[in-house]
Design a protein around this motif. Structure first.
Motif, PDB file in Angstrom:
ATOM      1  N   GLY A  26      51.551  38.891  37.207  1.00  0.00           N
ATOM      2  CA  GLY A  26      51.450  37.765  38.142  1.00  0.00           C
ATOM      3  C   GLY A  26      51.119  36.470  37.431  1.00  0.00           C
ATOM      4  O   GLY A  26      50.353  35.654  37.925  1.00  0.00           O
ATOM      5  N   GLN A  27      51.687  36.276  36.247  1.00  0.00           N
ATOM      6  CA  GLN A  27      51.296  35.110  35.448  1.00  0.00           C
ATOM      7  C   GLN A  27      52.076  33.836  35.816  1.00  0.00           C
ATOM      8  O   GLN A  27      53.253  33.694  35.489  1.00  0.00           O
ATOM      9  N   ASN A  28      51.411  32.950  36.523  1.00  0.00           N
ATOM     10  CA  ASN A  28      51.903  31.600  36.788  1.00  0.00           C
ATOM     11  C   ASN A  28      50.764  30.698  36.337  1.00  0.00           C
ATOM     12  O   ASN A  28      49.718  30.656  36.980  1.00  0.00           O
ATOM     13  N   PHE A  29      50.970  30.051  35.202  1.00  0.00           N
ATOM     14  CA  PHE A  29      49.854  29.338  34.574  1.00  0.00           C
ATOM     15  C   PHE A  29      49.736  27.897  35.060  1.00  0.00           C
ATOM     16  O   PHE A  29      50.728  27.237  35.385  1.00  0.00           O
ATOM     17  N   LEU A  30      48.504  27.407  35.051  1.00  0.00           N
ATOM     18  CA  LEU A  30      48.221  25.998  35.323  1.00  0.00           C
ATOM     19  C   LEU A  30      48.016  25.332  33.964  1.00  0.00           C
ATOM     20  O   LEU A  30      47.119  25.729  33.217  1.00  0.00           O
ATOM     21  N   LEU A  31      48.855  24.349  33.662  1.00  0.00           N
ATOM     22  CA  LEU A  31      48.787  23.744  32.321  1.00  0.00           C
ATOM     23  C   LEU A  31      48.215  22.324  32.327  1.00  0.00           C
ATOM     24  O   LEU A  31      47.981  21.751  31.275  1.00  0.00           O
ATOM     25  N   ILE A  54      38.022  35.303  36.985  1.00  0.00           N
ATOM     26  CA  ILE A  54      38.913  36.453  36.840  1.00  0.00           C
ATOM     27  C   ILE A  54      40.302  35.925  36.483  1.00  0.00           C
ATOM     28  O   ILE A  54      40.806  35.005  37.119  1.00  0.00           O
ATOM     29  N   GLY A  55      40.902  36.522  35.471  1.00  0.00           N
ATOM     30  CA  GLY A  55      42.265  36.162  35.082  1.00  0.00           C
ATOM     31  C   GLY A  55      42.387  34.785  34.452  1.00  0.00           C
ATOM     32  O   GLY A  55      43.143  33.947  34.937  1.00  0.00           O
ATOM     33  N   PRO A  56      41.664  34.515  33.349  1.00  0.00           N
ATOM     34  CA  PRO A  56      41.731  33.179  32.740  1.00  0.00           C
ATOM     35  C   PRO A  56      43.066  32.861  32.075  1.00  0.00           C
ATOM     36  O   PRO A  56      43.373  31.687  31.861  1.00  0.00           O
ATOM     37  N   ILE A  76      37.144  37.553  32.785  1.00  0.00           N
ATOM     38  CA  ILE A  76      37.719  38.904  32.636  1.00  0.00           C
ATOM     39  C   ILE A  76      39.235  38.796  32.712  1.00  0.00           C
ATOM     40  O   ILE A  76      39.777  38.338  33.729  1.00  0.00           O
ATOM     41  N   GLU A  77      39.907  39.170  31.643  1.00  0.00           N
ATOM     42  CA  GLU A  77      41.368  39.030  31.564  1.00  0.00           C
ATOM     43  C   GLU A  77      41.994  40.361  31.129  1.00  0.00           C
ATOM     44  O   GLU A  77      41.566  40.966  30.141  1.00  0.00           O
ATOM     45  N   LYS A  78      43.028  40.761  31.866  1.00  0.00           N
ATOM     46  CA  LYS A  78      43.673  42.051  31.587  1.00  0.00           C
ATOM     47  C   LYS A  78      44.614  41.989  30.382  1.00  0.00           C
ATOM     48  O   LYS A  78      44.797  42.979  29.672  1.00  0.00           O
ATOM     49  N   GLY A 102      39.962  43.325  30.117  1.00  0.00           N
ATOM     50  CA  GLY A 102      39.975  44.500  30.975  1.00  0.00           C
ATOM     51  C   GLY A 102      40.466  44.151  32.368  1.00  0.00           C
ATOM     52  O   GLY A 102      40.818  43.004  32.654  1.00  0.00           O
ATOM     53  N   ASP A 103      40.469  45.181  33.221  1.00  0.00           N
ATOM     54  CA  ASP A 103      40.958  45.033  34.594  1.00  0.00           C
ATOM     55  C   ASP A 103      39.779  44.692  35.512  1.00  0.00           C
ATOM     56  O   ASP A 103      38.830  45.476  35.619  1.00  0.00           O
ATOM     57  N   ALA A 104      39.863  43.534  36.164  1.00  0.00           N
ATOM     58  CA  ALA A 104      38.760  43.083  37.012  1.00  0.00           C
ATOM     59  C   ALA A 104      38.495  44.056  38.162  1.00  0.00           C
ATOM     60  O   ALA A 104      37.389  44.078  38.709  1.00  0.00           O
ATOM     61  N   LEU A 105      39.494  44.858  38.510  1.00  0.00           N
ATOM     62  CA  LEU A 105      39.285  45.815  39.603  1.00  0.00           C
ATOM     63  C   LEU A 105      38.435  46.999  39.150  1.00  0.00           C
ATOM     64  O   LEU A 105      37.947  47.766  39.960  1.00  0.00           O
ATOM     65  N   ALA A 121      38.787  31.678  40.470  1.00  0.00           N
ATOM     66  CA  ALA A 121      39.933  32.425  39.947  1.00  0.00           C
ATOM     67  C   ALA A 121      41.260  31.916  40.478  1.00  0.00           C
ATOM     68  O   ALA A 121      41.363  31.442  41.609  1.00  0.00           O
ATOM     69  N   ASN A 122      42.245  32.013  39.612  1.00  0.00           N
ATOM     70  CA  ASN A 122      43.640  31.839  39.998  1.00  0.00           C
ATOM     71  C   ASN A 122      44.303  33.172  39.658  1.00  0.00           C
ATOM     72  O   ASN A 122      44.578  33.438  38.499  1.00  0.00           O
ATOM     73  N   LEU A 123      44.442  34.005  40.687  1.00  0.00           N
ATOM     74  CA  LEU A 123      44.840  35.398  40.461  1.00  0.00           C
ATOM     75  C   LEU A 123      46.163  35.742  41.113  1.00  0.00           C
ATOM     76  O   LEU A 123      46.565  35.085  42.070  1.00  0.00           O
TER      77      LEU A 123
HETATM   78  N1  SAM Z   1      43.832  31.334  35.269  1.00  0.00           N
HETATM   79  C1  SAM Z   1      45.087  31.093  34.548  1.00  0.00           C
HETATM   80  C2  SAM Z   1      45.683  29.802  35.011  1.00  0.00           C
HETATM   81  O1  SAM Z   1      45.255  29.309  36.066  1.00  0.00           O
HETATM   82  O2  SAM Z   1      46.574  29.305  34.342  1.00  0.00           O
HETATM   83  C3  SAM Z   1      46.057  32.247  34.754  1.00  0.00           C
HETATM   84  C4  SAM Z   1      46.479  32.476  36.174  1.00  0.00           C
HETATM   85  S1  SAM Z   1      47.686  33.732  36.392  1.00  0.00           S
HETATM   86  C5  SAM Z   1      48.166  33.368  38.070  1.00  0.00           C
HETATM   87  C6  SAM Z   1      46.770  35.217  36.701  1.00  0.00           C
HETATM   88  C7  SAM Z   1      46.012  35.797  35.502  1.00  0.00           C
HETATM   89  O3  SAM Z   1      45.340  36.983  35.937  1.00  0.00           O
HETATM   90  C8  SAM Z   1      46.915  36.222  34.357  1.00  0.00           C
HETATM   91  O4  SAM Z   1      46.402  35.747  33.152  1.00  0.00           O
HETATM   92  C9  SAM Z   1      46.889  37.748  34.413  1.00  0.00           C
HETATM   93  O5  SAM Z   1      47.085  38.348  33.145  1.00  0.00           O
HETATM   94  C10 SAM Z   1      45.507  38.001  34.971  1.00  0.00           C
HETATM   95  N2  SAM Z   1      45.350  39.280  35.667  1.00  0.00           N
HETATM   96  C11 SAM Z   1      46.248  39.916  36.444  1.00  0.00           C
HETATM   97  N3  SAM Z   1      45.727  41.040  36.953  1.00  0.00           N
HETATM   98  C12 SAM Z   1      44.444  41.116  36.482  1.00  0.00           C
HETATM   99  C13 SAM Z   1      43.383  42.046  36.648  1.00  0.00           C
HETATM  100  N4  SAM Z   1      43.532  43.135  37.405  1.00  0.00           N
HETATM  101  N5  SAM Z   1      42.223  41.819  36.005  1.00  0.00           N
HETATM  102  C14 SAM Z   1      42.058  40.714  35.230  1.00  0.00           C
HETATM  103  N6  SAM Z   1      43.027  39.802  35.039  1.00  0.00           N
HETATM  104  C15 SAM Z   1      44.200  39.991  35.656  1.00  0.00           C
END
Ligand code: SAM
Length: 279
Positions: A26-31, A54-56, A76-78, A102-105, A121-123
């Motif tokens: 689900g990677q849509n990054f904010l740049l 979560i998900g940096p 926490i980043e997977k 790791g997995d935030a879940l 978080a942006n997840l």
């Molecule tokens: N926070 C960043 C940004 O805003 O650019 C990345 C946002 S991106 C929508 C979602 C992030 O969540 C990705 O880096 C992805 O690898 C991470 N991610 C997805 N599932 C995850 C999980 N279960 N636990 C931790 N991180 C997770």
């Protein structure tokens, strides 16, 4: 405080570390660091607080949170590919950023955090909703977090803040609004992300209330609301008939018209109905 740090632009970070976006995560990054700083500000004054992120990913929001003065960030980043980029941020903010791969879940972050704690978080959509439900249904209330600042698809954000009588109103709204104040604080078009998702997004800010708005047993309320909205087109006396043989009387005692549909029933009324189930 300046929102921009001295680290390289995020496009360069992505290029240097080969962080091509993965759909499966689900990677849509904010740049845009001005944008991530703006999102970080929605979380409130973080100077005396720990932030759980979560998900940096490559760290756009992380940098926003740190530049805006968060005392400490636990991220926490997977995706292991993001670790070197996040380590660079950690080095630029000594002692203020801890990263767990790791997995935030599956990770319990509590032992790494000191109150007061805020979550940002942006997840991906599915993970975000699952975590939101977990954050809203802890064993004890008040929860460990003071606020949640979360990016969602616009449609999910609307379900969180929905009011009775609207299509978006349902379990998520009731769960969120029973013990928290929930507001949409920002709207973002698809073009704000790289790559752009198909739909618009919104940031929801939730603040934990010290007490639920109306008394009710959490498990009973959750069960009744789930049953009511599972058959949202049916009259409540039909949708809830499996809950008690005298459901009609209980609905009336709670001040609810038994011919009403779940969509029309307020949070206060659902709580009153849950109280009818107390032994
Ligand atoms: N926070 C960043 C940004 O805003 O650019 C990345 C946002 S991106 C929508 C979602 C992030 O969540 C990705 O880096 C992805 O690898 C991470 N991610 C997805 N599932 C995850 C999980 N279960 N636990 C931790 N991180 C997770």
């Amino acid at each position: 405080m300046s929102a921009i740090d001295t680290l390289p632009p995020l496009r360069d970070v992505i290029e240097t570390h080969g962080l091509s976006a993965r759909k499966s995560l689900g990677q849509n990054f904010l740049l845009d660091l001005n944008l991530t700083a703006k999102i970080a500000r929605q979380a409130g004054d973080l100077s005396e607080a720990d932030v759980l992120e979560i998900g940096p990913g490559p760290g756009g929001l992380t940098r926003g949170l740190l530049a805006e003065g968060a005392r400490r960030v636990l991220a926490i980043e997977k995706d292991a590919r993001c670790m070197p980029a996040l380590e660079e941020i950690s080095a630029a903010y000594p002692g203020r950023l801890q990263v767990i791969n790791g997995d935030a879940l599956e990770i319990n972050p509590l032992s790494h955090l000191t109150p007061p704690i805020h979550v940002a978080a942006n997840l991906p959509y599915n993970v975000g909703t699952e975590l939101l439900v977990r954050w809203l249904t802890p064993k004890e209330w008040p929860p460990y977090w003071q606020s949640l600042t979360l990016m969602f698809q616009r449609e999910v954000a609307e379900r969180i803040v929905a009011q009775p009588g609207s299509k978006a109103y349902g379990r998520l709204a009731l769960l969120a609004q029973w013990r928290a104040e929930a507001k949409i604080v920002m709207s973002l078009p698809p073009g704000a992300f790289t790559p752009p998702p198909k739909v618009s997004s919104a940031v929801v800010h939730l603040t934990a209330l010290a007490e639920p708005r109306f008394p009710a047993d959490a498990a009973t309320l959750s069960r009744i609301v789930a049953a009511a909205f599972n058959q949202r087109r049916k009259m409540l006396r039909a949708a809830l008939k499996g809950q008690a043989p005298d459901i009609q009387d209980r609905l009336i005692a709670a001040g609810i018209d038994p011919t009403e549909r779940a969509e029309q029933v307020s949070l206060e009324q659902f709580c009153a109905l849950a109280r009818q189930f107390k032994k």
